[in-house]
Design an enzyme around this catalytic site. Structure first.
Site, PDB file in Angstrom:
ATOM      1  N   ASP A   9      48.921  37.202  20.503  1.00 25.05           N
ATOM      2  CA  ASP A   9      49.328  35.881  20.994  1.00 25.05           C
ATOM      3  C   ASP A   9      48.235  35.394  21.938  1.00 25.05           C
ATOM      4  O   ASP A   9      47.385  36.180  22.379  1.00 25.05           O
ATOM      5  CB  ASP A   9      50.677  35.987  21.749  1.00 25.05           C
ATOM      6  CG  ASP A   9      51.134  34.641  22.322  1.00 25.05           C
ATOM      7  OD1 ASP A   9      50.924  33.607  21.656  1.00 25.05           O
ATOM      8  OD2 ASP A   9      51.692  34.625  23.438  1.00 25.05           O
ATOM      9  N   SER A  10      48.291  34.117  22.270  1.00 27.44           N
ATOM     10  CA  SER A  10      47.360  33.565  23.262  1.00 27.44           C
ATOM     11  C   SER A  10      47.592  34.185  24.636  1.00 27.44           C
ATOM     12  O   SER A  10      46.791  33.973  25.539  1.00 27.44           O
ATOM     13  CB  SER A  10      47.547  32.053  23.358  1.00 27.44           C
ATOM     14  OG  SER A  10      48.866  31.774  23.804  1.00 27.44           O
ATOM     15  N   TYR A  41      46.293  28.100  24.125  1.00 25.47           N
ATOM     16  CA  TYR A  41      45.632  27.697  22.875  1.00 25.47           C
ATOM     17  C   TYR A  41      46.024  26.260  22.507  1.00 25.47           C
ATOM     18  O   TYR A  41      45.315  25.588  21.781  1.00 25.47           O
ATOM     19  CB  TYR A  41      46.076  28.598  21.709  1.00 25.47           C
ATOM     20  CG  TYR A  41      45.424  29.962  21.606  1.00 25.47           C
ATOM     21  CD1 TYR A  41      44.650  30.490  22.635  1.00 25.47           C
ATOM     22  CD2 TYR A  41      45.597  30.729  20.455  1.00 25.47           C
ATOM     23  CE1 TYR A  41      44.082  31.750  22.516  1.00 25.47           C
ATOM     24  CE2 TYR A  41      45.020  31.980  20.328  1.00 25.47           C
ATOM     25  CZ  TYR A  41      44.273  32.496  21.356  1.00 25.47           C
ATOM     26  OH  TYR A  41      43.706  33.738  21.233  1.00 25.47           O
ATOM     27  N   GLY A  42      47.213  25.856  22.971  1.00 27.83           N
ATOM     28  CA  GLY A  42      47.848  24.627  22.486  1.00 27.83           C
ATOM     29  C   GLY A  42      47.022  23.362  22.627  1.00 27.83           C
ATOM     30  O   GLY A  42      47.174  22.433  21.844  1.00 27.83           O
ATOM     31  N   CYS A  72      52.401  33.749  17.648  1.00 29.31           N
ATOM     32  CA  CYS A  72      52.015  32.516  18.330  1.00 29.31           C
ATOM     33  C   CYS A  72      52.160  31.380  17.326  1.00 29.31           C
ATOM     34  O   CYS A  72      51.530  31.410  16.264  1.00 29.31           O
ATOM     35  CB  CYS A  72      50.561  32.655  18.788  1.00 29.31           C
ATOM     36  SG  CYS A  72      49.851  31.169  19.518  1.00 29.31           S
ATOM     37  N   ASN A  73      52.999  30.415  17.651  1.00 29.71           N
ATOM     38  CA  ASN A  73      53.197  29.267  16.746  1.00 29.71           C
ATOM     39  C   ASN A  73      51.896  28.490  16.568  1.00 29.71           C
ATOM     40  O   ASN A  73      51.578  28.024  15.476  1.00 29.71           O
ATOM     41  CB  ASN A  73      54.243  28.311  17.320  1.00 29.71           C
ATOM     42  CG  ASN A  73      55.638  28.900  17.320  1.00 29.71           C
ATOM     43  OD1 ASN A  73      56.454  28.575  16.471  1.00 29.71           O
ATOM     44  ND2 ASN A  73      55.933  29.777  18.268  1.00 29.71           N
ATOM     45  N   GLU A 150      52.432  32.219  32.062  1.00 32.89           N
ATOM     46  CA  GLU A 150      51.312  33.161  32.239  1.00 32.89           C
ATOM     47  C   GLU A 150      51.160  33.560  33.712  1.00 32.89           C
ATOM     48  O   GLU A 150      50.712  34.658  34.024  1.00 32.89           O
ATOM     49  CB  GLU A 150      49.998  32.537  31.740  1.00 32.89           C
ATOM     50  CG  GLU A 150      49.887  32.439  30.226  1.00 32.89           C
ATOM     51  CD  GLU A 150      49.700  33.787  29.538  1.00 32.89           C
ATOM     52  OE1 GLU A 150      48.955  34.629  30.057  1.00 32.89           O
ATOM     53  OE2 GLU A 150      50.336  34.003  28.481  1.00 32.89           O
ATOM     54  N   CYS A 182      57.474  27.784  20.587  1.00 34.26           N
ATOM     55  CA  CYS A 182      56.362  28.496  21.230  1.00 34.26           C
ATOM     56  C   CYS A 182      56.926  29.831  21.692  1.00 34.26           C
ATOM     57  O   CYS A 182      58.026  29.867  22.276  1.00 34.26           O
ATOM     58  CB  CYS A 182      55.850  27.682  22.419  1.00 34.26           C
ATOM     59  SG  CYS A 182      54.685  28.564  23.477  1.00 34.26           S
ATOM     60  N   THR A 183      56.195  30.915  21.451  1.00 32.64           N
ATOM     61  CA  THR A 183      56.753  32.237  21.756  1.00 32.64           C
ATOM     62  C   THR A 183      56.836  32.518  23.258  1.00 32.64           C
ATOM     63  O   THR A 183      57.476  33.480  23.671  1.00 32.64           O
ATOM     64  CB  THR A 183      55.951  33.352  21.057  1.00 32.64           C
ATOM     65  OG1 THR A 183      54.567  33.235  21.440  1.00 32.64           O
ATOM     66  CG2 THR A 183      56.075  33.246  19.554  1.00 32.64           C
ATOM     67  N   HIS A 184      56.198  31.683  24.064  1.00 35.97           N
ATOM     68  CA  HIS A 184      56.376  31.818  25.511  1.00 35.97           C
ATOM     69  C   HIS A 184      57.764  31.315  25.955  1.00 35.97           C
ATOM     70  O   HIS A 184      58.298  31.760  26.972  1.00 35.97           O
ATOM     71  CB  HIS A 184      55.323  31.000  26.277  1.00 35.97           C
ATOM     72  CG  HIS A 184      53.967  31.633  26.344  1.00 35.97           C
ATOM     73  ND1 HIS A 184      53.160  31.792  25.237  1.00 35.97           N
ATOM     74  CD2 HIS A 184      53.271  32.144  27.393  1.00 35.97           C
ATOM     75  CE1 HIS A 184      52.018  32.359  25.611  1.00 35.97           C
ATOM     76  NE2 HIS A 184      52.063  32.583  26.919  1.00 35.97           N
TER      77      HIS A 184
HETATM   78  N1  DGL Z   1      52.734  31.492  22.509  1.00 36.95           N
HETATM   79  C1  DGL Z   1      51.940  30.420  21.992  1.00 36.95           C
HETATM   80  C2  DGL Z   1      52.713  29.679  20.914  1.00 36.95           C
HETATM   81  O1  DGL Z   1      53.661  30.228  20.374  1.00 36.95           O
HETATM   82  C3  DGL Z   1      51.420  29.570  23.114  1.00 36.95           C
HETATM   83  C4  DGL Z   1      50.273  28.720  22.710  1.00 36.95           C
HETATM   84  C5  DGL Z   1      49.360  28.335  23.835  1.00 36.95           C
HETATM   85  O2  DGL Z   1      48.682  29.204  24.371  1.00 36.95           O
HETATM   86  O3  DGL Z   1      49.302  27.135  24.133  1.00 36.95           O
HETATM   87  O4  DGL Z   1      52.402  28.573  20.530  1.00 36.95           O
END
Ligand code: DGL
Length: 259
Positions: A9-10, A41-42, A72-73, A150, A182-184
């Site tokens: 994941d990011s 990453y978004g 990570c989506n 984070e 988003c997995t966060h």
């Molecule tokens: N967990 C990432 C997701 O599911 C977060 C992406 C990010 O870092 O912006 O999209």
């Protein structure tokens, strides 16, 4: 030593997926990569998200992983087609759970909270078009939420205010399902439960991803056999404190690694 399921994941968010995978597949070894140094990453370009996804994948493959979960989506919606076409292991991705939401909604109005990178991807648009016919989908970028998680701020005043700012307009539109894209964001569920009226269903994809991981392992004859004493290794290229807090598992070996 038997091979691990690789997960990236990011940052720390994909550990919400790791929890589900570990629950459903307790015999499996896992290796998790948190690219927190490059989060979020978004807001990055599709090309940057692709290059980071390639780097993470190659890291896990060099460590001998047998299957990769893109937890990570944003990385899934921008890079999984490329990864599947270029590497010889099975990939499991995660996308906002539009289909379950479309099946569940009574008001025919669904909210999706996700990153800009996910909401602007063609994979997300195609999925919405395919599964949300006759449903109104209200999209909201969760700008700033990944950074707060984070930083370990899953429950701070600032986080609560930002979450409220993002969900209020969707509530005003009459949604009865909120998709966490988003997995966060599953780490925001306690805050969301404080904010959302009781009739709103929160939908995330973690359990389905773990189920799919199991099915693909079985299909490819990669399932771990009884008797394995599983190892769980977590690498982060940033502060490991929040990772330790979220994983919260005595079996986990959590290390800083400059990658
Ligand atoms: N967990 C990432 C997701 O599911 C977060 C992406 C990010 O870092 O912006 O999209």
């Amino acid at each position: 030593m038997s091979k691990s399921i690789g997960i990236f994941d990011s940052g720390v968010g994909g550990t919400s997926i790791w929890q589900e995978i570990h629950k459903q597949l307790p015999l499996e070894n896992t290796m998790y990569l948190a690219d927190s140094k490059n989060a979020p990453y978004g807001a990055k370009s599709k090309e940057d998200i692709l290059q980071l996804s390639i780097k993470n994948t190659e890291f896990l493959l060099n460590k001998g992983c047998k299957l990769i979960v893109v937890a990570c989506n944003t990385a899934t919606t921008n890079a999984i087609d490329y990864l599947r076409a270029n590497y010889d292991v099975p990939f499991i991705g995660i996308e906002p759970a539009i289909k379950p939401a479309a099946l569940h909604t009574k008001s025919k109005k669904v909210g999706v909270l996700a990153t800009k990178g996910t909401l602007s991807s063609s994979l997300f648009h195609n999925t919405s078009k395919m599964f949300a016919e006759g449903i109104e989908v209200f999209e909201q970028e969760g700008t700033g939420l990944v950074e707060l998680i984070e930083a370990g701020e899953t429950n701070s005043k600032k986080t609560k205010e930002l979450v409220k700012k993002y969900v209020d307009p969707m509530l005003g539109q009459g949604i009865d399902c909120l998709v966490l894209g988003c997995t966060h964001y599953p780490y925001l569920i306690p805050v969301l439960k404080e904010i959302l009226p009781k009739n709103i269903t929160i939908i995330d994809s973690g359990e389905a991803v773990a189920r799919q991981t199991k099915a693909v392992l079985i299909k490819n004859n990669l399932l771990e056999s009884v008797g394995n004493n599983p190892e769980h290794v977590f690498y982060s290229n940033s502060d490991v404190g929040i990772l330790k807090e979220l994983v919260d598992n005595p079996l986990a070996k959590i290390e800083y690694l400059d990658f």
